[in-house]
Design a protein around this motif. Structure first.
Motif, PDB file in Angstrom:
ATOM      1  N   ASN A 550       0.212   2.976  -3.534  1.00  0.00           N
ATOM      2  CA  ASN A 550       0.184   2.726  -2.092  1.00  0.00           C
ATOM      3  C   ASN A 550      -1.201   2.205  -1.730  1.00  0.00           C
ATOM      4  OD1 ASN A 550       0.853   2.695   0.634  1.00  0.00           O
ATOM      5  ND2 ASN A 550       0.194   4.829   0.934  1.00  0.00           N
ATOM      6  N   ILE A 551      -1.254   0.963  -1.141  1.00  0.00           N
ATOM      7  CA  ILE A 551      -2.520   0.378  -0.682  1.00  0.00           C
ATOM      8  C   ILE A 551      -2.756   0.871   0.737  1.00  0.00           C
ATOM      9  CG2 ILE A 551      -3.769  -1.744  -0.207  1.00  0.00           C
ATOM     10  CD1 ILE A 551      -2.026  -3.113  -2.317  1.00  0.00           C
ATOM     11  N   THR A 552      -3.794   1.653   0.891  1.00  0.00           N
ATOM     12  CA  THR A 552      -4.063   2.246   2.201  1.00  0.00           C
ATOM     13  C   THR A 552      -4.940   1.373   3.077  1.00  0.00           C
ATOM     14  OG1 THR A 552      -5.939   3.461   1.251  1.00  0.00           O
ATOM     15  CG2 THR A 552      -3.794   4.580   1.293  1.00  0.00           C
ATOM     16  N   SER A 553      -5.769   0.501   2.459  1.00  0.00           N
ATOM     17  CA  SER A 553      -6.598  -0.422   3.254  1.00  0.00           C
ATOM     18  C   SER A 553      -7.194  -1.485   2.347  1.00  0.00           C
ATOM     19  CB  SER A 553      -7.730   0.326   3.982  1.00  0.00           C
ATOM     20  OG  SER A 553      -8.666   0.838   3.040  1.00  0.00           O
ATOM     21  N   ILE A 564     -11.480  -9.086  -4.241  1.00  0.00           N
ATOM     22  CA  ILE A 564     -10.867  -8.248  -3.210  1.00  0.00           C
ATOM     23  C   ILE A 564     -11.146  -6.785  -3.572  1.00  0.00           C
ATOM     24  CG2 ILE A 564      -8.714  -7.500  -2.118  1.00  0.00           C
ATOM     25  CD1 ILE A 564      -7.532 -10.176  -2.651  1.00  0.00           C
ATOM     26  N   GLY A 565     -11.448  -5.981  -2.596  1.00  0.00           N
ATOM     27  CA  GLY A 565     -11.568  -4.531  -2.782  1.00  0.00           C
ATOM     28  C   GLY A 565     -10.530  -3.811  -1.953  1.00  0.00           C
ATOM     29  N   ILE A 566      -9.696  -2.979  -2.597  1.00  0.00           N
ATOM     30  CA  ILE A 566      -8.631  -2.254  -1.882  1.00  0.00           C
ATOM     31  C   ILE A 566      -8.735  -0.758  -2.154  1.00  0.00           C
ATOM     32  CG2 ILE A 566      -7.029  -4.211  -1.821  1.00  0.00           C
ATOM     33  CD1 ILE A 566      -5.617  -2.999  -4.246  1.00  0.00           C
ATOM     34  N   ASP A 567      -8.401   0.033  -1.140  1.00  0.00           N
ATOM     35  CA  ASP A 567      -8.274   1.486  -1.320  1.00  0.00           C
ATOM     36  C   ASP A 567      -6.816   1.787  -1.665  1.00  0.00           C
ATOM     37  OD1 ASP A 567     -10.928   1.939  -0.709  1.00  0.00           O
ATOM     38  OD2 ASP A 567     -10.517   2.181   1.431  1.00  0.00           O
ATOM     39  N   VAL A 568      -6.622   2.555  -2.747  1.00  0.00           N
ATOM     40  CA  VAL A 568      -5.252   2.830  -3.212  1.00  0.00           C
ATOM     41  C   VAL A 568      -5.042   4.321  -3.424  1.00  0.00           C
ATOM     42  CG1 VAL A 568      -5.034   0.582  -4.325  1.00  0.00           C
ATOM     43  CG2 VAL A 568      -5.868   2.542  -5.645  1.00  0.00           C
ATOM     44  N   TYR A 569      -3.802   4.659  -3.359  1.00  0.00           N
ATOM     45  CA  TYR A 569      -3.342   6.022  -3.672  1.00  0.00           C
ATOM     46  C   TYR A 569      -2.330   5.873  -4.806  1.00  0.00           C
ATOM     47  CZ  TYR A 569      -0.800  10.452  -3.026  1.00  0.00           C
ATOM     48  OH  TYR A 569      -0.189  11.652  -3.220  1.00  0.00           O
ATOM     49  N   ILE A 570      -2.667   6.398  -5.991  1.00  0.00           N
ATOM     50  CA  ILE A 570      -1.819   6.262  -7.176  1.00  0.00           C
ATOM     51  C   ILE A 570      -1.187   7.620  -7.493  1.00  0.00           C
ATOM     52  CG2 ILE A 570      -1.759   5.739  -9.648  1.00  0.00           C
ATOM     53  CD1 ILE A 570      -4.168   3.908  -9.192  1.00  0.00           C
ATOM     54  N   LYS A 571       0.098   7.582  -7.738  1.00  0.00           N
ATOM     55  CA  LYS A 571       0.817   8.814  -8.100  1.00  0.00           C
ATOM     56  C   LYS A 571       1.604   8.565  -9.380  1.00  0.00           C
ATOM     57  CE  LYS A 571       4.588  11.825  -6.502  1.00  0.00           C
ATOM     58  NZ  LYS A 571       5.571  12.066  -5.425  1.00  0.00           N
ATOM     59  N   MET A 572       1.443   9.466 -10.358  1.00  0.00           N
ATOM     60  CA  MET A 572       2.193   9.405 -11.619  1.00  0.00           C
ATOM     61  C   MET A 572       2.866  10.751 -11.869  1.00  0.00           C
ATOM     62  SD  MET A 572      -0.348   7.209 -14.101  1.00  0.00           S
ATOM     63  CE  MET A 572      -1.825   8.105 -13.610  1.00  0.00           C
ATOM     64  N   GLU A 573       4.088  10.696 -12.357  1.00  0.00           N
ATOM     65  CA  GLU A 573       4.869  11.924 -12.579  1.00  0.00           C
ATOM     66  C   GLU A 573       5.529  11.852 -13.946  1.00  0.00           C
ATOM     67  OE1 GLU A 573       8.974  13.678 -10.743  1.00  0.00           O
ATOM     68  OE2 GLU A 573       7.351  13.269  -9.270  1.00  0.00           O
ATOM     69  N   TRP A 574       5.437  12.925 -14.709  1.00  0.00           N
ATOM     70  CA  TRP A 574       6.021  12.989 -16.057  1.00  0.00           C
ATOM     71  C   TRP A 574       6.283  14.454 -16.424  1.00  0.00           C
ATOM     72  CZ3 TRP A 574       1.052  12.963 -14.765  1.00  0.00           C
ATOM     73  CH2 TRP A 574       0.188  13.836 -15.418  1.00  0.00           C
ATOM     74  N   ARG A 575       6.885  14.666 -17.553  1.00  0.00           N
ATOM     75  CA  ARG A 575       7.192  16.027 -18.035  1.00  0.00           C
ATOM     76  C   ARG A 575       6.583  16.224 -19.411  1.00  0.00           C
ATOM     77  NH1 ARG A 575      12.078  17.831 -14.935  1.00  0.00           N
ATOM     78  NH2 ARG A 575      12.568  16.081 -13.570  1.00  0.00           N
ATOM     79  N   THR A 618     -13.498   5.993  -8.363  1.00  0.00           N
ATOM     80  CA  THR A 618     -12.612   7.130  -8.076  1.00  0.00           C
ATOM     81  C   THR A 618     -13.194   7.996  -6.964  1.00  0.00           C
ATOM     82  OG1 THR A 618     -11.813   7.167 -10.355  1.00  0.00           O
ATOM     83  CG2 THR A 618     -11.537   9.180  -9.057  1.00  0.00           C
ATOM     84  N   HIS A 619     -12.363   8.354  -6.025  1.00  0.00           N
ATOM     85  CA  HIS A 619     -12.772   9.251  -4.931  1.00  0.00           C
ATOM     86  C   HIS A 619     -12.286  10.685  -5.169  1.00  0.00           C
ATOM     87  CE1 HIS A 619     -14.105   5.704  -2.898  1.00  0.00           C
ATOM     88  NE2 HIS A 619     -12.867   5.191  -2.829  1.00  0.00           N
ATOM     89  N   SER A 620     -11.068  10.844  -5.627  1.00  0.00           N
ATOM     90  CA  SER A 620     -10.550  12.192  -5.909  1.00  0.00           C
ATOM     91  C   SER A 620      -9.407  12.095  -6.894  1.00  0.00           C
ATOM     92  CB  SER A 620     -10.085  12.893  -4.624  1.00  0.00           C
ATOM     93  OG  SER A 620      -8.941  12.259  -4.100  1.00  0.00           O
ATOM     94  N   GLN A 621      -9.277  13.150  -7.703  1.00  0.00           N
ATOM     95  CA  GLN A 621      -8.173  13.251  -8.662  1.00  0.00           C
ATOM     96  C   GLN A 621      -7.690  14.697  -8.670  1.00  0.00           C
ATOM     97  OE1 GLN A 621     -10.250  11.774 -12.207  1.00  0.00           O
ATOM     98  NE2 GLN A 621      -9.007   9.904 -12.141  1.00  0.00           N
ATOM     99  N   ALA A 622      -6.403  14.857  -8.788  1.00  0.00           N
ATOM    100  CA  ALA A 622      -5.832  16.207  -8.833  1.00  0.00           C
ATOM    101  C   ALA A 622      -4.486  16.163  -9.527  1.00  0.00           C
ATOM    102  CB  ALA A 622      -5.681  16.781  -7.421  1.00  0.00           C
ATOM    103  N   ALA A 623      -4.130  17.298 -10.153  1.00  0.00           N
ATOM    104  CA  ALA A 623      -2.827  17.417 -10.825  1.00  0.00           C
ATOM    105  C   ALA A 623      -2.092  18.625 -10.266  1.00  0.00           C
ATOM    106  CB  ALA A 623      -3.007  17.551 -12.336  1.00  0.00           C
ATOM    107  N   TYR A 624      -0.789  18.481 -10.119  1.00  0.00           N
ATOM    108  CA  TYR A 624       0.059  19.528  -9.561  1.00  0.00           C
ATOM    109  C   TYR A 624       1.317  19.659 -10.423  1.00  0.00           C
ATOM    110  CZ  TYR A 624      -2.784  18.361  -5.454  1.00  0.00           C
ATOM    111  OH  TYR A 624      -3.822  18.096  -4.597  1.00  0.00           O
ATOM    112  N   THR A 659     -10.947   3.201  -5.146  1.00  0.00           N
ATOM    113  CA  THR A 659     -11.145   1.833  -4.659  1.00  0.00           C
ATOM    114  C   THR A 659     -11.124   0.905  -5.865  1.00  0.00           C
ATOM    115  OG1 THR A 659     -12.466   2.549  -2.755  1.00  0.00           O
ATOM    116  CG2 THR A 659     -12.706   0.254  -3.478  1.00  0.00           C
ATOM    117  N   LEU A 660     -10.256  -0.116  -5.816  1.00  0.00           N
ATOM    118  CA  LEU A 660     -10.132  -1.080  -6.905  1.00  0.00           C
ATOM    119  C   LEU A 660     -10.713  -2.411  -6.440  1.00  0.00           C
ATOM    120  CD1 LEU A 660      -6.454  -0.368  -8.024  1.00  0.00           C
ATOM    121  CD2 LEU A 660      -8.546   0.826  -8.707  1.00  0.00           C
ATOM    122  N   THR A 661     -11.634  -2.940  -7.214  1.00  0.00           N
ATOM    123  CA  THR A 661     -12.227  -4.255  -6.917  1.00  0.00           C
ATOM    124  C   THR A 661     -11.867  -5.201  -8.060  1.00  0.00           C
ATOM    125  OG1 THR A 661     -14.074  -3.188  -5.765  1.00  0.00           O
ATOM    126  CG2 THR A 661     -14.358  -5.498  -6.414  1.00  0.00           C
TER     127      THR A 661
END
Length: 699
Positions: A550-553, A564-575, A618-624, A659-661
């Motif tokens: 998801n590109i947030t800005s 180009i520099g974009i702020d993104v929200y990346i989500k990955m899901e696996w087992r 990277t701004h933040s990373q977390a696993a749930y 942020t990806l540039t």
């Protein structure tokens, strides 16, 4: 007519310190008749005189004839088990060549009741629910003329038509129980000579055991199971007062009323602990065992326990002359003494005149020794002994043993003549104190034993303790075990106290020893796990990793440098089926991995449309962990009562805000009315397509 005050016989089997094949009732050979014909004969020989008063035999007694077979039979028995064996024989009658001529047993592991007769031609199984330490009521009626088998087990009732193929019967043969055999109770006959097996015995009590040579009707069966006597019913062929049984081995007999057998009320009992404790610890100790501090409600009870335990006064006295605590506390607002169980004012008491008032200093009560049968208000921080009251037989669970261990995992305790705490395993293990040391010994296996490492004299095995084990199938020699009375919806603190399970790892200390907030990691990483290796494939397919972006800005847009520099929200899901998780909640945010780098997470490689590397900030990373399936069955090989979940069924989610540039080749001929196409290619680092692949998903 009801005769619930009638005295009946009770037999207690396996009363010795070890399990044995010598504890049984035995008729010897030849006591199965039909009682259809009678004749005058010589005096009946009584093999055993039951303690119930019975008329003496007459010199010209009527002796039953003994025809060769039995076509109708009914067994009535009241059963109270103390331990569970693999097979529990209630009746075993064998003739030459057939050890199952008439046979009724319980198989607890399968929850089956087996009924067999006629050399095995009739064999039926019925489901039942076993209740320990309480009377259960069983009646089995077999009518071989009508071929109806009728079973009543407490509130369960079965009526079954018997189907025996004609090919199973020889010419001229009929379905029957042959006479002249041997009948025993408490052991399983494998031949007419015995050949008993110690694992297949009855360990408990039978009351009012009767065998009729007739198939009773349903209403008759139900009346007898409710402990009602029927005046028009003829006497049993064999019962506990008939004198036909020999009582053999470590077996005892006594008499009780039918009312006691048929009462659903569990008789309360008491245990005395001669270790001095302050009031708070005494109350907690009784609660750890699912009991309460004693609170006499009449003079006779109060006097009985004083007289019984006053001999311990030197062990129980502190600077005050106190014997044991009373289960009441003072309410400073109302100045009333209240029951600890429900907060209601106590109705009966026996205070010393000068020590009966609730004050800030005196909020507890103890029995005193210098004035017989009297109580005194006292400070709660003095130490004296403890007397606990129990209204049921609590179930204790032993956790931490390996899967193949021969030790019992379920224990209980009950009243005894010394009012001491002894834990009985439901199969064969006894946990008791000897020479100030708690040990476990087996009634079946002499070499199987364990000894608790005590931290102080008088320490009890409830809670988490270290045990030294000998003779077990496990390789463990020194192991931590948890003995707990907590229910399934409770969590056990290391000291044995119980708290609600939802208070485990809730960032609030509820256990006095703080053990509820220890080892609170959501993920269980097994030995040998490598965070560098991706999860193994499942059923030959590569691991799907659901990917969403998801590109947030748009942070920067530089026409000169084509970046180009974009702020993104990346989500990955696996087992990851190598992992297990503890205490997952429905809200994913509550299942955050505190140390997510201990597990494998997908590493991403990114390149833009110019084949250049993407700059990542990277701004933040977390696993749930997402709770997507029901918990796994409880694993009692661990001392922690955490609710476990499978890694195969509950996915991991990794979220990355960055942020990806990157560079993009702009087509500017139509600027500013153009539309640009810029690309970023995402790949999983160090994972081939055979092992894992990204799959597009929605956020």
């Amino acid at each position: 007519m009801q005769m619930r005050t009638k005295q009946v016989g009770v037999v207690r089997f396996q009363t010795g310190n070890v399990a044995t094949t010598e504890s049984l009732l035995d008729t010897g050979l030849g006591l199965i008749p039909t009682l259809r014909q009678v004749s005058l004969a010589r005096q009946v020989r009584v093999l055993y005189s039951w303690p119930v008063s019975v008329p003496p035999p007459l010199s010209n007694a009527v002796l039953v004839s003994r025809p060769a077979s039995l076509r109708q039979v009914t067994l009535l028995v009241h059963l109270r088990l103390r331990r569970v064996t693999s097979h529990i024989p209630l009746l075993n009658y064998a003739v030459e060549g057939a050890n199952e001529e008439l046979f009724v047993e319980l198989v607890p592991k399968k929850k089956d009741m087996h009924v067999q007769c006629c050399g095995g031609l009739v064999s039926e199984a019925f489901k039942f629910k076993l209740r320990m330490f309480r009377w259960q009521h069983i009646c089995v009626s077999i009518n071989l003329d009508t071929r109806i088998l009728h079973v009543i087990y407490d509130n369960l009732e079965y009526r079954r038509q018997l189907h025996v193929p004609g090919s199973e019967l020889g010419p001229g043969e009929r379905l029957e129980v042959r006479g002249g055999g041997r009948l025993v109770v408490g052991q399983k006959l494998y031949s007419i000579d015995g050949d008993f097996i110690v694992l297949e015995t009855l360990d408990g009590e039978v009351g009012d055991w009767r065998l009729y040579d007739m198939a009773l009707e349903a209403d008759q069966m139900k009346a007898l199971l409710r402990c009602r006597e029927l005046n028009d019913l003829r006497h049993p062929m064999i019962d506990l007062s008939s004198g036909h049984f020999k009582v053999l081995g470590p077996t005892t007999t006594r008499n009780i009323t039918l009312a006691e057998i048929c009462s659903d009320r569990v008789t309360g009992f008491y245990l005395f602990f001669p270790q001095k404790m302050i009031f708070k610890h005494a109350y907690t100790w009784c609660r750890k065992l699912k009991g309460n501090l004693i609170l006499p409600e009449d003079g006779s009870t109060n006097e009985y326990f004083f007289d019984r335990f006053v001999s311990y006064k030197d062990q129980c006295d502190d600077i005050w002359t106190h014997l044991f605590w009373i289960g009441s506390g003072g309410n400073l607002t109302t100045r009333v003494w209240e029951r600890l169980t429900d907060g209601e004012p106590i109705q009966w008491y026996q205070f010393l005149r000068e020590y009966r008032t609730v004050t800030p200093e005196f909020q507890c009560i103890a029995v005193v020794t210098h004035d017989r049968y009297k109580w005194a208000a006292c400070p709660c921080d003095i130490e004296t002994c403890v007397l606990c009251n129990f209204t049921t037989h609590p179930e204790m669970r032993l956790r931490g043993l390996c899967k193949d261990s021969a030790f019992d995992r379920l224990f209980s305790f009950r009243d005894n003549k010394d009012y001491q705490l002894i834990f009985d395993g439901l199969a064969h293990v006894v946990m008791e104190e000897r020479n100030d040391t708690w040990i476990m010994r087996s009634r079946l296996y002499p070499t199987l034993k364990a000894e608790m490492i005590s931290q102080w004299v008088g320490q009890y095995p409830v809670g988490v303790h270290t045990w030294i084990i000998e003779g077990d199938r496990c390789r463990q020699k020194e192991v931590e075990l948890l003995l707990t009375s907590c229910h399934d919806d409770e969590y056990t603190c290391n000291d044995g106290s119980c708290i609600r399970k939802d208070r485990r790892c809730d960032l609030s200390v509820d256990c006095a020893d703080q053990s509820d907030e220890m080892d609170c990691s959501v993920v269980v990483v097994p030995d040998g796990y490598s965070a560098q290796l991706p999860p193994p494939t499942y059923k030959g397919t590569s691991l799907p990793i659901l990917f969403a972006l998801n590109i947030t800005s748009v942070r920067t847009f530089d026409l000169v440098s084509f970046t180009i520099g974009i702020d993104v929200y990346i989500k990955m899901e696996w087992r990851d089926r190598r992992l297990k998780y503890n205490n997952l909640l429905g809200n994913m945010r509550a299942n955050k991995l505190r140390r997510w780098r201990e597990v494998w997470t997908p590493g991403l490689e990114m390149e833009d449309g110019t084949k250049s590397a993407v700059e990542i900030k990277t701004h933040s990373q977390a696993a749930y962990v997402v709770r997507a399936a029901e918990p796994l069955p409880d694993d009692d090989t661990t001392i922690r009562e955490d609710v476990a979940f499978s890694g195969l069924e509950n996915p991991l989610v990794f979220q990355d805000e960055a942020t990806l540039t990157f560079k993009c080749h702009f087509e500017l001929q139509m600027y500013p009315f153009d539309r640009q196409k810029c690309f970023i290619v995402f790949k999983i680092k160090d994972v081939t397509e055979e092992l894992g692949m990204l799959v597009k998903a929605s956020l």
